[in-house]
Design an enzyme around this catalytic site. Structure first.
Site, mmCIF file in Angstrom:
data_model
loop_
_atom_site.group_PDB
_atom_site.id
_atom_site.type_symbol
_atom_site.label_atom_id
_atom_site.label_comp_id
_atom_site.label_asym_id
_atom_site.label_seq_id
_atom_site.Cartn_x
_atom_site.Cartn_y
_atom_site.Cartn_z
ATOM 1 N N GLU A 196 43.259 52.640 30.644
ATOM 2 C CA GLU A 196 41.899 52.909 30.180
ATOM 3 C C GLU A 196 41.694 54.351 29.737
ATOM 4 O OE1 GLU A 196 42.692 50.941 32.684
ATOM 5 O OE2 GLU A 196 41.679 49.051 32.310
ATOM 6 N N HIS A 237 34.554 44.557 41.052
ATOM 7 C CA HIS A 237 34.303 43.922 39.749
ATOM 8 C C HIS A 237 32.816 43.674 39.536
ATOM 9 C CE1 HIS A 237 38.593 43.484 39.475
ATOM 10 N NE2 HIS A 237 38.536 42.757 38.386
#
Ligand SMILES: Cc1ncc(C[n+]2csc(CCOP(=O)(O)OP(=O)(O)O)c2C)c(N)n1
Ligand SMILES: Cc1ncc(C[n+]2csc(CCOP(=O)(O)OP(=O)(O)O)c2C)c(N)n1
Ligand SMILES: [Mg+2]
Ligand SMILES: [Mg+2]
Lengths: 316, 351, 351, 316
Positions: free
Chosen positions: B67, B136
């Protein structure tokens, strides 16, 4: 560390237990009783079994990731509590706070896992640093996917483990996939071991699916770590049978072809282990009982009480 | 009001995103889409489905799992004049890219005194429920709102998600574009063609005179449901969709609160140092309004995985209705019935 | 009040940190210090000077430049029962470790339902002035305060930095320990031995009845200087050092504001979604206090490098005094004289 | 790309100009007129000069870091505005908002630099991706220290550049130090090129300090990039003469020994270039004038107006 012989019976037991567990999950998943993503290990069992059998139970420390059912079972984690955790019950490993993606059991030094790709690797290295500092004579086993090696933190951690000469075994389960993304779409060079070696870490590559072979190589690796206190990297080629997450075959999605030979690899290995196991019937019976006991235990357990949500945010 | 006709479709939030992206890929050859799995058979909940087939693999491509660097790649391409759209499967993964977003993207225009700009759109999806668990499910809106140089937008309706995405892509600044998994299947009327919904404007979704409910992303749905509950007690709530987190629009909130004198802000996030506290502070500091206020948001714990605890973690229509009722009536004698939030109830995974 | 004697030294903030660290390294063999340059000849402004010589290279060591993984290493060691202290030269570099801090450290205790804990201290230094520029000057306090599972502390005085550091090292949770470069040389009375200053308590530094000034980290110094200016107008300011950002102590602020009815909070950070907004919201939501309030903080821009603009960027005694004067007197007829902030004026780099 | 011959005169001019600039900074630094950290390039000039002479000016894109004075000057950045920037004046490259750590000049495609170690590398790769997408026939030159290779983002970026076949030249200035930290304290294996190669990127290692050698190898590398559109990595050994930041010699700190031979390398190279430059006197005169002009310009310039602080936070 005593040199152990490969124990077919134990291997069959663990392998079969993992497989039956995953199949039971598949069987009941549609009922929505496991209200949570599951990342199945079907096809990858031999790694967990081979590595676990070679490791020193309750002494070695195990780090894994969200795809940890196989590792958890193979290393001997509390099976009932695992099921209860999948069901979100208060009797689960973490009272339901963790679920499938974060299994952990300190009884076997199995560290609660992370669902962020690659994020436990540096922690595994840090744990091995602590072992060295405390002069404890054990090692860390760190499972990770080949996808986690896309992350820079893998290379940072690898370098640090070599720099500080830390007792850690990296076990790369190379299934060639990160969700639906082929390794070739993510990495220029596929020779992972060559890269790792250039960072100064000894590597062993295992291309076949043989539990025994994995066991033997792991044992060799662990002995080496014990002897010279330096990290070793194991790359094991494997195959993911079902979808990345959830319980379905994913061939219909069209991103990969169903390769019958690969699909059969794990089952063939299981068959092979069975052929070398005399009392496989007893073992299967035992497994069935363990599973139904665990299911009953989990079903009968209560959900955690509401107020439990606020506990253990910080340690007093 | 929009009506369904040959120019207006009834489509999902996910399709609205897809539509905006296609329009912009056609309109501007510098636009491209990248991120983990954007070209896979699921196309990030359908929002990027088959773009690589329609526009070529150069303009919609998968990435390695890294990322930080992929954000840097996007920023570098943006500096070079491209308009990248970077897609993240979960907001939580942005924590790996904070250096690029906070230290780099937000500051490059300033450091260069206007000579460079960074027109990147960072799409991030908030997960929720069905066992997403602690890693998440984070939202972290205020973390981005805290940083000068970023724009932060969190659309709730299909109409707004399409209009703001087009605005985001045309904006020459880094935009953190926040979606919510539980909104992807929601349908609404959406013009077929190109249109923009401007930043820095919140949206009054329904009028009321007794209390003001401000929602953000998915909690707007909670507010709408709470409004229904409150109607059973003849309480008329005004529902405002904050929509734009940075820049923040105080005008609609101020005029609503001037009318109702009562404000409930429902964070789609933890409350501590959140957007709701910013709204309250601005009301107190700058505007001459007398009002009562309550904040509702995620419980101040990591998100538990088991569904037995998830309910306590999240704001809900009942919680909002109860707090509102008590503020309006000064009575504690009502326990709202449990209302089914279809987005949550119907979700069956696996991701 | 403390007096200098054989148990109490007049030492710098940097030496107070060093003293706390030495005491803990002696007391607990599980404590170790690591981070870029901790064993170098400058020893992070003297705060880690020669620890590697005194306690061995295993217990104080340099690292490669890779903040994400070194934080993970610290967390892993903490899980294994060690008490690591990780030192960062600048707060800004923590952006590279956000995944480990936000997604991992803050959640591990919860995810394991109490079975694991992460007793790591992350020391981070805020840079300021003399051309630190956009990437070496950030504070980002509220970013950490937003996350459940973290403790965040920002001591200002030599006494408190020593006492809170000992507390932080003994705390079994991840602690973000925030220092400020411009404080390192400040002197104060500090007990020589072991003592703790508890978390979750702010500190009233001086009493006053006309207005309450709340400072955080370096802005406490600004508040103290502003108090002096206000004295020239016979305005008595009460100065509170917030000290503990998370947990937050409202009690001292509440009782002070009940007395003064006027509050100025001086952020050592950008204001938007900051700690000051959290304080204001809690005052409004929970406590029955009527008060006027103003927030002062960094201008909402990246930090410019040139000293010509730095002054406008930061809060200053004059700004605080002026705002306070206007709140107290309702008049705009005073321009406070420019007061020299010695920490800033005397600094001559190079880093 | 035409093959260029090494131009001693140009090399001498640039090298000398860099050196004189740094020396001027040292001369005036104590006066506190440059109120900002400076990271000097003394000792490392030959890299900037060799690479810049080989590159295509105004066509290639240059990424650097906080230690960029040499790169900036060698690639031909606006010299007056650079000085004004160091002085924090409104006539500077960024009206003083950037300072020494963030120099940039789009006139020569010199991208404003970052002071976060390693953070511009992925951006350089992203820029080269854009060049490829836009089918522009130019390349990116990305300078970085060996310390930046400690960061995982280096390996992530390197892999991506190889995977996507991007036109980028990585120039690793290996001075063996990150502040006071020796490379051996940070990396297990010192053979950087081997690591890079294992990621699938072509490497060239230059051990000596010869500007001409650097020029020739850079030219070779750039031609290769032009031809096959793939990244190349250049590692150049070098020596930092003064402290990491600021203007002093740092030998008294005791963390490294003063090695006279290494200290002389850059000056010897400068002498060598001078010997091959006929009208070095004129050149030196020119440089002196440029510096005094730039100083005057900067001194006379105003500081930015207060209200300038609020401009260019976001683009309208
Ligand atoms: C930082 C981060 N990025 C993306 C994801 C989404 N994600 C979950 S699993 C996965 C694939 C990981 O592949 P690999 O490491 O090979 O493990 P495997 O699933 O094949 O066992 C991805 C991308 C994530 N969880 N974390
Ligand atoms: C992410 C980050 N960590 C730490 C620092 C502090 N720091 C500034 S320069 C530097 C050394 C970098 O070494 P190298 O990349 O070899 O470049 P050199 O200074 O030798 O040219 C460090 C650690 C920083 N600026 N950014
Ligand atoms: Mg994989
Ligand atoms: Mg270096």
């Amino acid at each position: 560390m005593k040199i152990k012989k490969f124990d077919y019976e134990k291997a069959y037991y663990l392998f079969k237990k993992i497989r039956c567990t995953e199949e039971k999950i598949i069987e009941i998943y549609e009922s929505n009783i496991i209200k949570s993503p599951v990342h199945l290990s079907l096809g990858q069992e031999s790694i967990a079994v081979g590595v676990a059998l070679a490791s020193e139970k309750k002494k070695d420390i195990v780090f894994s990731n969200y795809r940890s059912h196989a590792h958890f079972i193979a290393h001997g984690g509390n099976f009932k509590k695992m099921w209860a955790e999948l069901f979100g019950k208060e009797t689960g490993l973490s009272s339901g706070k963790a679920g499938s993606m974060h299994l952990g059991d300190l009884g076997i030094n199995f560290i609660f896992t992370s669902a962020i790709v690659g994020s436990a690797i540096s922690q595994a290295v840090g744990y091995s640093l602590a072992l060295k500092m405390k002069k404890l004579n054990s090692k860390v086993i760190c499972y990770h996917g080949e996808g986690a090696m896309d992350q820079g933190t893998f290379w940072e951690s690898l370098n640090f483990s070599a720099l500080k000469k830390l007792p850690i075994l990296f076990v790369c389960e190379n299934n060639g996939l990160a969700i639906y993304s082929d390794q070739r779409k993510r990495m220029k060079t596929l020779d992972i071991c060559k890269k790792v070696k250039s960072f100064g870490v000894h590597t062993i590559k295992i291309k076949d699916n043989s539990t025994k072979n994995i066991f033997q190589n792991t044992q060799k690796a662990l002995q080496r770590i014990k002897k010279n206190g330096q990290p070793v990297f194991l790359e094991i080629s494997t195959y993911r049978e079902v979808d990345h997450v959830g319980i379905n075959y994913d061939f219909a999605l069209g991103y990969r072809k169903k390769e019958k030979q690969k699909m059969m690899k794990s089952l063939n290995e299981l068959k092979f282990l069975k052929q070398n196991t005399k009392n496989f019937k007893q073992i299967e019976k035992k497994i069935n009982k363990e599973i139904s006991d665990a299911l009953n235990y989990s079903l009968k357990s209560n959900f955690p009480h509401k107020k439990c949500i606020g506990s253990n945010v910080t340690k007093e | 009001m929009l009506q369904k006709n040959k120019f207006v479709n009834n489509i999902t939030y996910a399709d609205a995103i897809l539509s905006a992206t296609k329009i912009m890929l056609k309109k501007n050859k510098d636009v491209f889409v990248f991120g983990q799995g954007v070209d896979d058979p699921k196309g990030h909940y359908g929002t990027t489905l088959n773009l690589h087939k329609d526009f070529g693999e150069d303009r919609c491509f998968d990435t390695p799992i890294c990322e930080e660097s992929m954000t840097g790649v996007g920023i570098g391409a943006a500096i070079a004049g491209m308009s990248p759209i970077l897609v993240h499967q979960r907001m939580d993964f942005l924590m790996l890219a904070m250096n690029q977003i906070v230290n780099m993207a937000s500051k490059i225009h300033y450091i260069s005194d206007g000579k460079l700009c960074v027109p990147i759109v960072v799409r991030a999806c908030i997960g929720r429920s069905w066992g997403q668990g602690a890693q998440h499910s984070q939202s972290l809106l205020s973390t981005f709102a805290h940083i000068p140089g970023l724009k932060v937008i969190a659309p709730t309706t299909p109409h707004d998600v399409k209009g703001t995405l087009i605005t985001a892509i045309e904006d020459r600044n880094p935009v953190i574009f926040i979606e919510h998994r539980m909104l992807y299947k929601n349908k609404g009327l959406v013009p077929k063609g190109y249109y923009k919904v401007g930043f820095g404007k919140s949206r009054t979704l329904s009028k009321g005179c007794d209390i003001t409910l401000v929602g953000i992303s998915f909690t707007v749905i909670d507010c709408i449901n709470a409004k229904k509950l409150l109607q059973e007690k003849s309480i008329k709530a005004e529902v405002i969709d904050l929509l734009s987190i940075q820049p923040l629009d105080m005008s609609k909130i101020v005029s609503s609160v001037k009318k109702t004198k009562k404000l409930v802000i429902v964070e789609n996030d933890w409350i501590n140092c959140g957007v709701s506290s910013e709204i309250i502070s601005r009301l107190i500091e700058t505007y001459n309004v007398k009002f009562e206020v309550k904040r509702i948001g995620y419980l101040f714990t990591p998100c538990p995985t088991t569904s037995a605890l998830e309910e306590s973690f999240y704001p809900s229509p009942e919680k909002i209705a109860k707090v509102s009722y008590e503020m309006v009536t000064k009575k504690k004698n009502w326990k709202p019935r449990k209302i089914k939030t279809k987005e949550i109830e119907e979700f069956k995974g696996p991701f």
